[in-house]
Write a protein that holds these residues in place. Structure first.
Motif, PDB file in Angstrom:
ATOM      1  N   ASP A 153       0.790  -1.045  -0.270  1.00 12.29           N
ATOM      2  CA  ASP A 153      -0.078   0.088  -0.079  1.00 12.29           C
ATOM      3  C   ASP A 153       1.021   1.341   0.019  1.00 12.29           C
ATOM      4  O   ASP A 153       0.487   2.191  -0.736  1.00 12.29           O
ATOM      5  N   ALA A 154       1.908   1.168   0.767  1.00 14.09           N
ATOM      6  CA  ALA A 154       2.978   2.293   0.933  1.00 14.09           C
ATOM      7  C   ALA A 154       3.603   2.753  -0.686  1.00 14.09           C
ATOM      8  O   ALA A 154       3.737   3.823  -0.923  1.00 14.09           O
ATOM      9  N   THR A 155       3.736   1.736  -1.413  1.00 15.63           N
ATOM     10  CA  THR A 155       4.268   1.973  -2.948  1.00 15.63           C
ATOM     11  C   THR A 155       3.204   2.353  -3.799  1.00 15.63           C
ATOM     12  O   THR A 155       3.507   2.921  -4.766  1.00 15.63           O
ATOM     13  N   GLY A 156       2.016   2.173  -3.481  1.00 15.15           N
ATOM     14  CA  GLY A 156       1.135   2.441  -4.526  1.00 15.15           C
ATOM     15  C   GLY A 156       0.767   1.368  -5.391  1.00 15.15           C
ATOM     16  O   GLY A 156      -0.085   1.246  -6.344  1.00 15.15           O
ATOM     17  N   GLY A 157       1.494   0.145  -5.013  1.00 16.81           N
ATOM     18  CA  GLY A 157       1.148  -1.104  -5.893  1.00 16.81           C
ATOM     19  C   GLY A 157       2.258  -0.989  -7.164  1.00 16.81           C
ATOM     20  O   GLY A 157       3.190  -0.280  -7.210  1.00 16.81           O
ATOM     21  N   PHE A 158       1.625  -1.986  -8.249  1.00 16.80           N
ATOM     22  CA  PHE A 158       2.495  -2.177  -9.429  1.00 16.80           C
ATOM     23  C   PHE A 158       2.320  -0.809 -10.340  1.00 16.80           C
ATOM     24  O   PHE A 158       1.158  -0.447 -10.384  1.00 16.80           O
TER      25      PHE A 158
END
Length: 232
Positions: A153-158
């Motif tokens: 969730d912190a990365t925003g996904g792919f």
């Protein structure tokens, strides 16, 4: 709980073995888990085979691997996510290593890759060398990617700007969140890309990438290695 997420397009011949391997590994490790197959516009019995092997099926029509992976994550309820390609076999040894890595504070990572099939020794050596580079660079090969839900969730996904190479972009995003661990334990994945596309096809792609860089990853136009049909 672990959520195993399998993106799939026309994978009926192979996906049953992939799901059976995940079941066996999870049972051997004694973890709670769920299996979610994201059936991306398949024209064969991928969804039926997946259900027969105990998976929940999410149907989409993206033909876009990053978006398909994200759809699986959106349906997942686990606190630990594991993305496994539909032609890839995991085992308990690998899953235990991933569990230990997350327990030790890693936010996610990948693993080594071994090609399944009658592959020449030189190709296996080249693959092993690439895996060493990936481990050094903390790059996660896309056939097996694991992470915590919080890190995902912190990365925003792919990154859906990419139709390929989304695994590399994701590993770099993970590294901004915390420690990435590339495991020495390996998955076995199909050699069908090598059987379907020849050396010239791979060289053409490398030449285009050298000329245009990541721009060629923003469309399916030159990405037949990922989006055309392969020999099972």
């Amino acid at each position: 709980m672990w959520s195993f997420l399998i993106p799939a397009h026309d994978e009926a011949p192979l996906i049953g073995a992939t799901l059976d391997a995940i079941h066996a590994a999870a049972h051997d490790c004694g973890v709670a888990y769920e299996l979610i197959v994201v059936d991306d516009d398949s024209t064969d019995a991928t969804g039926d085979v997946a259900r027969a092997h105990g998976a929940q099926v999410v149907r989409v029509a993206f033909r876009h691997i990053a978006a398909t992976r994200n759809a699986g994550a959106a349906a997942a309820t686990g606190t630990r996510l594991c993305f496994v390609d539909a032609d890839t076999l995991i085992d308990a040894r690998l899953l235990r290593a991933a569990i230990a890595a997350l327990d030790a504070g890693a936010v996610g990572g990948g693993c080594a890759v071994e090609l399944d099939g009658d592959v020449r020794g030189s190709v296996r050596l080249f693959t092993a060398a690439v895996m060493h580079v990936f481990r050094w660079m903390r790059v996660t090969p896309g056939c097996f990617v694991y992470c915590t839900r919080a890190a995902f969730d912190a990365t925003g996904g792919f990154d859906t700007n990419y139709y390929a190479g989304e695994d590399v972009a994701f590993s770099r995003a993970l590294a901004t969140v915390g420690r990435v661990r590339i495991l020495r334990e390996a998955v076995r994945t199909s050699d069908r890309k090598l059987r379907t596309f020849g050396v010239l096809d791979h060289l053409r792609l490398m030449f285009r990438f050298a000329l245009r860089g990541r721009r060629i990853l923003r469309s399916r136009d030159h990405l037949a290695l990922w989006y055309d049909k392969r020999r099972h």
